[in-house]
Design a protein around this motif. Structure first.
Motif, PDB file in Angstrom:
ATOM      1  N   MET A   1       0.920  -1.123   0.224  1.00 21.73           N
ATOM      2  CA  MET A   1       0.140  -0.147   0.036  1.00 21.73           C
ATOM      3  C   MET A   1       0.812   1.375  -0.081  1.00 21.73           C
ATOM      4  O   MET A   1       1.973   1.213   0.733  1.00 21.73           O
ATOM      5  N   ALA A   2       0.663   2.382  -0.989  1.00 21.37           N
ATOM      6  CA  ALA A   2       1.392   3.428  -1.050  1.00 21.37           C
ATOM      7  C   ALA A   2       0.938   4.234   0.147  1.00 21.37           C
ATOM      8  O   ALA A   2      -0.217   4.742   0.289  1.00 21.37           O
ATOM      9  N   CYS A   3       1.959   5.039   0.880  1.00 19.79           N
ATOM     10  CA  CYS A   3       1.540   5.741   1.868  1.00 19.79           C
ATOM     11  C   CYS A   3       2.452   7.253   1.530  1.00 19.79           C
ATOM     12  O   CYS A   3       3.518   7.150   0.841  1.00 19.79           O
ATOM     13  N   THR A   4       1.912   8.287   1.895  1.00 18.09           N
ATOM     14  CA  THR A   4       2.184   9.321   1.563  1.00 18.09           C
ATOM     15  C   THR A   4       2.990   9.862   2.938  1.00 18.09           C
ATOM     16  O   THR A   4       2.391  10.070   3.980  1.00 18.09           O
ATOM     17  N   THR A   5       4.082  10.425   2.787  1.00 21.29           N
ATOM     18  CA  THR A   5       4.778  11.052   3.904  1.00 21.29           C
ATOM     19  C   THR A   5       4.378  12.664   4.108  1.00 21.29           C
ATOM     20  O   THR A   5       4.431  13.320   3.121  1.00 21.29           O
TER      21      THR A   5
ATOM     22  N   ALA B   1      -2.974  -3.416  14.975  1.00 17.61           N
ATOM     23  CA  ALA B   1      -3.643  -2.340  14.608  1.00 17.61           C
ATOM     24  C   ALA B   1      -3.378  -1.568  13.280  1.00 17.61           C
ATOM     25  O   ALA B   1      -4.188  -1.422  12.466  1.00 17.61           O
ATOM     26  N   GLU B   2      -2.080  -1.656  13.171  1.00  9.29           N
ATOM     27  CA  GLU B   2      -1.479  -0.894  11.983  1.00  9.29           C
ATOM     28  C   GLU B   2      -1.613  -1.906  10.766  1.00  9.29           C
ATOM     29  O   GLU B   2      -2.034  -1.429   9.793  1.00  9.29           O
ATOM     30  N   SER B   3      -1.617  -2.994  11.123  1.00  9.91           N
ATOM     31  CA  SER B   3      -1.717  -4.174   9.795  1.00  9.91           C
ATOM     32  C   SER B   3      -3.466  -4.106   9.633  1.00  9.91           C
ATOM     33  O   SER B   3      -3.611  -4.137   8.312  1.00  9.91           O
ATOM     34  N   LEU B   4      -4.099  -4.153  10.590  1.00 12.58           N
ATOM     35  CA  LEU B   4      -5.436  -3.999  10.096  1.00 12.58           C
ATOM     36  C   LEU B   4      -5.909  -2.671   9.249  1.00 12.58           C
ATOM     37  O   LEU B   4      -6.835  -2.699   8.375  1.00 12.58           O
ATOM     38  N   VAL B   5      -5.281  -1.529   9.537  1.00 10.31           N
ATOM     39  CA  VAL B   5      -5.488  -0.459   8.937  1.00 10.31           C
ATOM     40  C   VAL B   5      -4.943   0.024   7.609  1.00 10.31           C
ATOM     41  O   VAL B   5      -5.568   0.377   6.280  1.00 10.31           O
ATOM     42  N   GLU B   6      -3.723  -0.549   7.480  1.00 11.48           N
ATOM     43  CA  GLU B   6      -2.827  -0.284   6.339  1.00 11.48           C
ATOM     44  C   GLU B   6      -2.734  -1.410   5.411  1.00 11.48           C
ATOM     45  O   GLU B   6      -2.675  -1.294   3.913  1.00 11.48           O
ATOM     46  N   GLU B   7      -2.988  -2.567   5.517  1.00 11.95           N
ATOM     47  CA  GLU B   7      -3.155  -3.797   4.819  1.00 11.95           C
ATOM     48  C   GLU B   7      -4.262  -4.314   3.970  1.00 11.95           C
ATOM     49  O   GLU B   7      -5.136  -4.496   5.009  1.00 11.95           O
ATOM     50  N   PRO B   8      -4.554  -4.311   2.871  1.00 13.69           N
ATOM     51  CA  PRO B   8      -5.767  -4.812   2.094  1.00 13.69           C
ATOM     52  C   PRO B   8      -6.012  -6.087   2.522  1.00 13.69           C
ATOM     53  O   PRO B   8      -5.172  -6.841   2.322  1.00 13.69           O
ATOM     54  N   GLY B   9      -7.278  -6.358   2.639  1.00 10.41           N
ATOM     55  CA  GLY B   9      -7.684  -7.728   2.762  1.00 10.41           C
ATOM     56  C   GLY B   9      -8.894  -7.924   3.648  1.00 10.41           C
ATOM     57  O   GLY B   9      -9.510  -7.044   3.876  1.00 10.41           O
TER      58      GLY B   9
ATOM     59  N   LEU C   1      -9.571  -8.544   6.504  1.00  6.87           N
ATOM     60  CA  LEU C   1      -9.477  -7.966   7.948  1.00  6.87           C
ATOM     61  C   LEU C   1      -9.581  -6.440   7.826  1.00  6.87           C
ATOM     62  O   LEU C   1      -9.549  -5.946   9.013  1.00  6.87           O
ATOM     63  N   SER C   2      -9.437  -5.851   6.653  1.00  7.48           N
ATOM     64  CA  SER C   2      -9.607  -4.624   6.664  1.00  7.48           C
ATOM     65  C   SER C   2     -10.618  -3.965   7.241  1.00  7.48           C
ATOM     66  O   SER C   2     -10.812  -2.645   7.624  1.00  7.48           O
ATOM     67  N   VAL C   3     -11.870  -4.568   7.246  1.00  8.49           N
ATOM     68  CA  VAL C   3     -12.878  -4.086   8.021  1.00  8.49           C
ATOM     69  C   VAL C   3     -12.941  -3.856   9.298  1.00  8.49           C
ATOM     70  O   VAL C   3     -13.404  -2.842  10.012  1.00  8.49           O
ATOM     71  N   TYR C   4     -12.048  -4.601  10.042  1.00 11.66           N
ATOM     72  CA  TYR C   4     -11.680  -4.280  11.337  1.00 11.66           C
ATOM     73  C   TYR C   4     -10.727  -2.976  11.533  1.00 11.66           C
ATOM     74  O   TYR C   4     -11.042  -2.168  12.335  1.00 11.66           O
ATOM     75  N   GLY C   5      -9.989  -2.647  10.510  1.00  9.66           N
ATOM     76  CA  GLY C   5      -9.218  -1.449  10.695  1.00  9.66           C
ATOM     77  C   GLY C   5     -10.195  -0.293  10.385  1.00  9.66           C
ATOM     78  O   GLY C   5      -9.923   0.637  11.173  1.00  9.66           O
ATOM     79  N   ALA C   6     -11.218  -0.534   9.596  1.00 11.67           N
ATOM     80  CA  ALA C   6     -12.166   0.793   9.239  1.00 11.67           C
ATOM     81  C   ALA C   6     -13.084   0.952  10.366  1.00 11.67           C
ATOM     82  O   ALA C   6     -13.297   1.969  10.832  1.00 11.67           O
ATOM     83  N   LEU C   7     -13.237  -0.026  11.124  1.00 15.05           N
ATOM     84  CA  LEU C   7     -14.017   0.083  12.428  1.00 15.05           C
ATOM     85  C   LEU C   7     -13.175   0.842  13.412  1.00 15.05           C
ATOM     86  O   LEU C   7     -13.638   1.517  14.371  1.00 15.05           O
ATOM     87  N   LEU C   8     -12.068   0.111  13.540  1.00 19.22           N
ATOM     88  CA  LEU C   8     -11.147   0.873  14.234  1.00 19.22           C
ATOM     89  C   LEU C   8     -10.951   2.432  14.416  1.00 19.22           C
ATOM     90  O   LEU C   8     -11.056   3.017  15.108  1.00 19.22           O
TER      91      LEU C   8
END
Length: 117
Positions: free
Chosen positions: A1-5, A59-67, A69-76
């Motif tokens: 996933m591309a991240c912007t600094t 938590a970082e993995s849930l938010v940043e990695e598509p898949g 479990l991403s729904v948990y990241g969105a909920l977080l």
């Protein structure tokens, strides 16, 4: 996933209400200190309102990695930004989001039913 600094000057220009960062130093205290050491950071709404959150590895993995479990990241993220929508007050959200907290508070709030195809 591309991240912007985001540079410190860009961060200050935007004046965010929330700062949500990865635990990039492997240590919550060191990461928070690095953020708070940015000249002018204390003038942001996020710092004034004590809305700086550090995501642990899980938590970082849930938010940043598509898949799946991403729904948990969105909920977080929704829980951090709108705790009242989940029956929480802002003090119920820790400033370090650990795997244990995700398992205890985020996972039970996600009621998914998977179909058969």
């Amino acid at each position: 996933m591309a991240c912007t600094t985001v540079s410190p000057s860009q961060l200050l220009t935007v004046n965010p209400d929330y700062i949500i960062a990865d635990d990039f130093m492997g240590n919550y205290t060191a990461t928070l200190q690095a953020i708070l050491s940015i000249p002018g950071i204390n003038s942001t709404n996020a710092a004034k309102e004590n809305h700086i959150y550090i995501l642990g590895n899980f938590a970082e993995s849930l938010v940043e990695e598509p898949g799946p479990l991403s729904v948990y990241g969105a909920l977080l993220l929704a829980m951090i930004l709108h705790p009242d929508a989940f029956g929480l007050n802002s003090t119920a959200i820790p400033h370090y989001i650990s795997a244990q907290w995700v398992g205890q508070y985020v996972k039970p709030n996600l009621n998914l039913t998977l179909g058969n195809g």
